[in-house]
Design a protein around this motif. Structure first.
Motif, PDB file in Angstrom:
ATOM      1  N   TRP A 189     108.821  80.661  80.366  1.00 39.10           N
ATOM      2  CA  TRP A 189     108.856  81.552  81.533  1.00 39.10           C
ATOM      3  C   TRP A 189     107.675  81.255  82.450  1.00 39.10           C
ATOM      4  CZ3 TRP A 189     110.926  86.885  82.532  1.00 39.10           C
ATOM      5  CH2 TRP A 189     112.170  87.090  81.926  1.00 39.10           C
ATOM      6  N   MET A 190     106.506  81.061  81.875  1.00 34.64           N
ATOM      7  CA  MET A 190     105.309  80.820  82.675  1.00 34.64           C
ATOM      8  C   MET A 190     105.476  79.557  83.527  1.00 34.64           C
ATOM      9  SD  MET A 190     101.350  80.506  81.443  1.00 34.64           S
ATOM     10  CE  MET A 190     101.732  79.110  80.405  1.00 34.64           C
ATOM     11  N   ARG A 191     105.993  78.489  82.930  1.00 39.56           N
ATOM     12  CA  ARG A 191     106.224  77.258  83.692  1.00 39.56           C
ATOM     13  C   ARG A 191     107.225  77.484  84.818  1.00 39.56           C
ATOM     14  NH1 ARG A 191     106.194  75.242  78.479  1.00 39.56           N
ATOM     15  NH2 ARG A 191     108.448  74.990  78.454  1.00 39.56           N
ATOM     16  N   SER A 192     108.269  78.232  84.537  1.00 35.35           N
ATOM     17  CA  SER A 192     109.276  78.466  85.561  1.00 35.35           C
ATOM     18  C   SER A 192     108.760  79.391  86.664  1.00 35.35           C
ATOM     19  CB  SER A 192     110.554  79.032  84.941  1.00 35.35           C
ATOM     20  OG  SER A 192     111.598  78.986  85.893  1.00 35.35           O
ATOM     21  N   LEU A 193     107.964  80.392  86.309  1.00 40.75           N
ATOM     22  CA  LEU A 193     107.359  81.249  87.332  1.00 40.75           C
ATOM     23  C   LEU A 193     106.446  80.424  88.243  1.00 40.75           C
ATOM     24  CD1 LEU A 193     106.523  84.451  85.245  1.00 40.75           C
ATOM     25  CD2 LEU A 193     108.295  84.224  87.014  1.00 40.75           C
ATOM     26  N   THR A 194     105.761  79.434  87.678  1.00 43.94           N
ATOM     27  CA  THR A 194     104.937  78.538  88.494  1.00 43.94           C
ATOM     28  C   THR A 194     105.814  77.781  89.489  1.00 43.94           C
ATOM     29  OG1 THR A 194     103.318  78.303  86.716  1.00 43.94           O
ATOM     30  CG2 THR A 194     103.330  76.580  88.415  1.00 43.94           C
ATOM     31  N   ASP A 195     106.945  77.262  89.007  1.00 40.29           N
ATOM     32  CA  ASP A 195     107.870  76.546  89.896  1.00 40.29           C
ATOM     33  C   ASP A 195     108.414  77.475  90.986  1.00 40.29           C
ATOM     34  OD1 ASP A 195     107.523  74.216  88.419  1.00 40.29           O
ATOM     35  OD2 ASP A 195     109.349  74.514  87.227  1.00 40.29           O
ATOM     36  N   LEU A 196     108.772  78.691  90.604  1.00 39.20           N
ATOM     37  CA  LEU A 196     109.294  79.649  91.593  1.00 39.20           C
ATOM     38  C   LEU A 196     108.242  79.953  92.651  1.00 39.20           C
ATOM     39  CD1 LEU A 196     111.202  82.166  89.292  1.00 39.20           C
ATOM     40  CD2 LEU A 196     112.205  80.573  90.941  1.00 39.20           C
ATOM     41  N   ARG A 197     107.012  80.126  92.217  1.00 41.14           N
ATOM     42  CA  ARG A 197     105.936  80.447  93.153  1.00 41.14           C
ATOM     43  C   ARG A 197     105.672  79.274  94.100  1.00 41.14           C
ATOM     44  NH1 ARG A 197     100.107  81.678  92.975  1.00 41.14           N
ATOM     45  NH2 ARG A 197      99.893  83.459  94.348  1.00 41.14           N
ATOM     46  N   LEU A 198     105.680  78.057  93.570  1.00 43.87           N
ATOM     47  CA  LEU A 198     105.515  76.875  94.427  1.00 43.87           C
ATOM     48  C   LEU A 198     106.658  76.754  95.429  1.00 43.87           C
ATOM     49  CD1 LEU A 198     104.297  74.169  91.882  1.00 43.87           C
ATOM     50  CD2 LEU A 198     103.008  75.087  93.815  1.00 43.87           C
ATOM     51  N   ALA A 199     107.877  77.036  94.980  1.00 41.70           N
ATOM     52  CA  ALA A 199     109.029  76.965  95.872  1.00 41.70           C
ATOM     53  C   ALA A 199     108.902  77.991  97.006  1.00 41.70           C
ATOM     54  CB  ALA A 199     110.322  77.200  95.085  1.00 41.70           C
ATOM     55  N   LEU A 200     108.546  79.217  96.659  1.00 41.22           N
ATOM     56  CA  LEU A 200     108.382  80.249  97.684  1.00 41.22           C
ATOM     57  C   LEU A 200     107.248  79.902  98.640  1.00 41.22           C
ATOM     58  CD1 LEU A 200     108.850  83.378  95.408  1.00 41.22           C
ATOM     59  CD2 LEU A 200     110.328  82.758  97.347  1.00 41.22           C
ATOM     60  N   ALA A 201     106.131  79.441  98.114  1.00 37.48           N
ATOM     61  CA  ALA A 201     104.986  79.078  98.961  1.00 37.48           C
ATOM     62  C   ALA A 201     105.356  77.959  99.931  1.00 37.48           C
ATOM     63  CB  ALA A 201     103.800  78.666  98.103  1.00 37.48           C
ATOM     64  N   THR A 202     106.135  76.999  99.443  1.00 42.75           N
ATOM     65  CA  THR A 202     106.546  75.884 100.301  1.00 42.75           C
ATOM     66  C   THR A 202     107.480  76.363 101.403  1.00 42.75           C
ATOM     67  OG1 THR A 202     106.309  74.360  98.443  1.00 42.75           O
ATOM     68  CG2 THR A 202     107.629  73.603 100.303  1.00 42.75           C
ATOM     69  N   ARG A 203     108.479  77.174 101.045  1.00 46.48           N
ATOM     70  CA  ARG A 203     109.421  77.682 102.053  1.00 46.48           C
ATOM     71  C   ARG A 203     108.716  78.547 103.095  1.00 46.48           C
ATOM     72  NH1 ARG A 203     112.890  74.209 101.213  1.00 46.48           N
ATOM     73  NH2 ARG A 203     114.680  74.559  99.881  1.00 46.48           N
ATOM     74  N   LEU A 204     107.752  79.360 102.652  1.00 46.67           N
ATOM     75  CA  LEU A 204     107.032  80.254 103.569  1.00 46.67           C
ATOM     76  C   LEU A 204     105.895  79.556 104.309  1.00 46.67           C
ATOM     77  CD1 LEU A 204     106.795  83.409 101.285  1.00 46.67           C
ATOM     78  CD2 LEU A 204     108.135  83.191 103.383  1.00 46.67           C
ATOM     79  N   GLU A 205     105.547  78.349 103.863  1.00 42.93           N
ATOM     80  CA  GLU A 205     104.412  77.603 104.411  1.00 42.93           C
ATOM     81  C   GLU A 205     103.102  78.375 104.224  1.00 42.93           C
ATOM     82  OE1 GLU A 205     105.469  76.521 108.428  1.00 42.93           O
ATOM     83  OE2 GLU A 205     107.056  75.184 107.736  1.00 42.93           O
ATOM     84  N   VAL A 206     102.948  78.936 103.020  1.00 45.09           N
ATOM     85  CA  VAL A 206     101.723  79.654 102.667  1.00 45.09           C
ATOM     86  C   VAL A 206     100.593  78.636 102.554  1.00 45.09           C
ATOM     87  CG1 VAL A 206     100.583  80.983 100.835  1.00 45.09           C
ATOM     88  CG2 VAL A 206     102.948  81.504 101.471  1.00 45.09           C
ATOM     89  N   GLU A 207      99.444  78.988 103.112  1.00 42.42           N
ATOM     90  CA  GLU A 207      98.272  78.129 103.040  1.00 42.42           C
ATOM     91  C   GLU A 207      97.105  78.919 102.494  1.00 42.42           C
ATOM     92  OE1 GLU A 207      97.474  76.293 106.792  1.00 42.42           O
ATOM     93  OE2 GLU A 207      99.533  75.562 107.004  1.00 42.42           O
ATOM     94  N   GLU A 208      96.159  78.190 101.931  1.00 41.16           N
ATOM     95  CA  GLU A 208      94.968  78.843 101.389  1.00 41.16           C
ATOM     96  C   GLU A 208      94.215  79.545 102.525  1.00 41.16           C
ATOM     97  OE1 GLU A 208      90.973  77.656  98.897  1.00 41.16           O
ATOM     98  OE2 GLU A 208      92.732  76.345  98.790  1.00 41.16           O
ATOM     99  N   GLY A 209      93.834  80.798 102.261  1.00 40.26           N
ATOM    100  CA  GLY A 209      93.046  81.554 103.228  1.00 40.26           C
ATOM    101  C   GLY A 209      93.845  82.209 104.344  1.00 40.26           C
TER     102      GLY A 209
END
Length: 195
Positions: free
Chosen positions: A137-157
């Motif tokens: 689950w932890m590995r998949s939650l990491t993948d989900l979070r990366l996918a969402l961050a990429t789609r939203l174009e989330v950046e540090e700060g």
């Protein structure tokens, strides 16, 4: 949702989801599986018979989809040929592993009582995971979070930008989901490390 915690009397990790939370998580995992499985690899014409038998027919170029490019980054930035070979030998197996991890989330939620279609209000789902399943689950939650961050174009700060959006802005709502998945990931990591 209270996040994941270690069960007092067993080695299992537990979390309680509302029906809506469980359904959202299942939907995110299903979308990830669909993305991972729907972009077909482009086969090469010059495949060696031994390679064909071993199924080293993975893609040799970076995926077009930005999420897939983030999940499967180029291994050798300055050596195109080595990067292509590495991708050909590894990406198929990596895709299968990530898809199977997301399916583990779906199966876990459904085994805990999430119906195929959510129709009742007030439904609560208690998920109990053994350590190996929790790590999946932890590995998949990491993948989900990366996918969402990429789609939203989330950046540090860029937290101020996201918090400045009105609550009814769809981007703000999607970012709330991104933060919620991060919260799940964080509580799962903490619960796994509290042995």
């Amino acid at each position: 949702m209270s996040g994941f915690a270690r069960h007092r009397r067993s080695k299992h990790l537990i979390a309680t989801f509302t029906g809506l939370e469980a359904d959202l998580l299942r939907s995110l995992a299903a979308q990830l599986v669909e993305l991972l499985r729907n972009e077909a690899a482009v086969p090469r014409d010059d495949v060696d018979p031994l390679e064909a038998m071993m199924d080293f027919s993975g893609p040799t170029t970076e995926p077009d989809d930005p999420v897939l490019a983030r999940l499967f980054p180029t291994a050798y930035q300055h050596d195109e040929e080595a990067a292509a070979e590495f991708r050909r030998f590894t990406e198929g197996g990596l895709r299968d592993g990530k898809a199977n991890a997301a399916i583990t989330i779906i199966d876990g939620l459904e085994e805990a009582g999430l119906p195929p279609e959510l129709t009742e209000d007030g439904l609560m789902i208690d998920v109990e995971l053994d350590e190996p399943t929790a790590e999946t689950w932890m590995r998949s939650l990491t993948d989900l979070r990366l996918a969402l961050a990429t789609r939203l174009e989330v950046e540090e700060g860029d937290e101020d930008y996201w918090h400045s959006l009105p609550d009814d802005d769809p981007r703000a709502q999607a970012h709330d989901i991104y933060e919620w998945v991060g919260y799940l990931q964080e509580t799962l990591v903490r619960a796994l490390s509290s042995r």
